[in-house]
Design a protein around this motif. Sequence first.
Motif, mmCIF file in Angstrom:
data_model
loop_
_atom_site.group_PDB
_atom_site.id
_atom_site.type_symbol
_atom_site.label_atom_id
_atom_site.label_comp_id
_atom_site.label_asym_id
_atom_site.label_seq_id
_atom_site.Cartn_x
_atom_site.Cartn_y
_atom_site.Cartn_z
ATOM 1 N N SER A 1 -4.153 0.813 14.765
ATOM 2 C CA SER A 1 -5.322 -0.028 15.089
ATOM 3 C C SER A 1 -4.995 -1.516 14.886
ATOM 4 C CB SER A 1 -6.538 0.381 14.262
ATOM 5 O OG SER A 1 -6.274 0.290 12.905
ATOM 6 N N PHE B 1 -4.315 7.990 7.401
ATOM 7 C CA PHE B 1 -5.018 6.696 7.368
ATOM 8 C C PHE B 1 -4.043 5.531 7.596
ATOM 9 C CE2 PHE B 1 -8.749 8.192 4.478
ATOM 10 C CZ PHE B 1 -9.430 8.626 5.600
ATOM 11 N N LEU B 2 -2.870 5.648 6.980
ATOM 12 C CA LEU B 2 -1.887 4.554 7.086
ATOM 13 C C LEU B 2 -1.403 4.404 8.531
ATOM 14 C CD1 LEU B 2 -0.591 2.643 4.962
ATOM 15 C CD2 LEU B 2 1.387 4.129 5.003
ATOM 16 N N VAL C 1 -3.695 12.932 3.861
ATOM 17 C CA VAL C 1 -4.790 12.033 4.262
ATOM 18 C C VAL C 1 -4.302 10.572 4.234
ATOM 19 C CG1 VAL C 1 -7.135 11.270 3.715
ATOM 20 C CG2 VAL C 1 -6.522 13.652 3.450
ATOM 21 N N PHE C 2 -3.519 10.241 3.217
ATOM 22 C CA PHE C 2 -3.023 8.868 3.082
ATOM 23 C C PHE C 2 -2.145 8.486 4.285
ATOM 24 C CE2 PHE C 2 0.251 5.907 1.459
ATOM 25 C CZ PHE C 2 -0.569 4.867 1.061
ATOM 26 N N VAL D 1 0.850 -1.212 0.000
ATOM 27 C CA VAL D 1 0.000 0.000 0.000
ATOM 28 C C VAL D 1 0.880 1.255 0.000
ATOM 29 C CG1 VAL D 1 -1.631 1.317 1.403
ATOM 30 C CG2 VAL D 1 -2.016 -1.098 1.022
ATOM 31 N N ALA E 1 -2.990 5.470 11.266
ATOM 32 C CA ALA E 1 -4.128 5.009 12.073
ATOM 33 C C ALA E 1 -4.353 3.514 11.856
ATOM 34 C CB ALA E 1 -5.380 5.788 11.702
ATOM 35 N N ASN E 2 -4.124 3.072 10.613
ATOM 36 C CA ASN E 2 -4.303 1.661 10.297
ATOM 37 C C ASN E 2 -3.280 0.801 11.035
ATOM 38 O OD1 ASN E 2 -3.835 -0.794 8.176
ATOM 39 N ND2 ASN E 2 -5.937 -0.044 8.178
#
Lengths: 186, 84
Positions: free
Chosen positions: B58, B51-52, B47-48, B16, B54-55
Amino acid sequence: MRDLSTVRFPGKHEEETVIAVYHRHWFDILTHLFLSVFFSVILIGGFAVLPGLFPGIMSSPNAPFFLFLENSFLLFLWLTLFLIWIDVYFDVWIVTDERIVNIEQKDLFNRRVSELRYHTVQDVTSEVQGVVPSILGFGDVLVQTAGESPRFIFHNIPDPVAVKDQIMKLAERRRHAPQTNERSAT
Amino acid sequence: MTEIIRLFYLILFIGVSAVGLYVCYHILRYSLSRKSAIAAVILFASVFLLFLLANALSFFQVDWDGLLRTAEGFTYVPSQYSSF
């Protein structure tokens, strides 16, 4: 108004002047992005609404797993959104004083650049088909040429009639210009 | 089992990230205007990365062993039902 003097593209000549740059109409781009936007709205709506409807979700031992799944979907949607945008928005038609350049982005690793000289233009047609294109005023412009690739198509661009007129005028001007002005022929 | 999941996640994470980098490169390389290219890359990358990050966070918060044990509880095991 876009400053066309800053436009750069592969193979641009030093004295070449960019007259216009055409991308696909925003509605055409939106139709390609529709699924990604639709799923993004559902996901973000889910984030906002579900914990209110089912308060147990966030206190469940598997809550981090659901958060991880939601986040993964968002990440993939964001990537997909940009991949589709690149695929569609990077299809571009550049009209200069010498030629028309078509840069076609077929997918992320497949890109085609073709050009058309005005002296090869035989006929230009604009075509608006369908209800939405008629209302929003976008469609195709087809340039018939005498060259190897017989047709040069501007796909779903705004105001195709004006673009057709512009190309016709440029082709006429080039046809009546003295041959010495054909600086790009070599 | 957790190690295998982590290995898969590492491969996915690298994949990714590589696609994200390629998108940035593509925008910067092929955009007609330098200004709009920079704006698009800033929007995409910020933004990417968010998200990355946070991913990844998590992912490491998930109790994979506990989750797999729960999943095993729901798995159909034929031997349990073979007595009748």
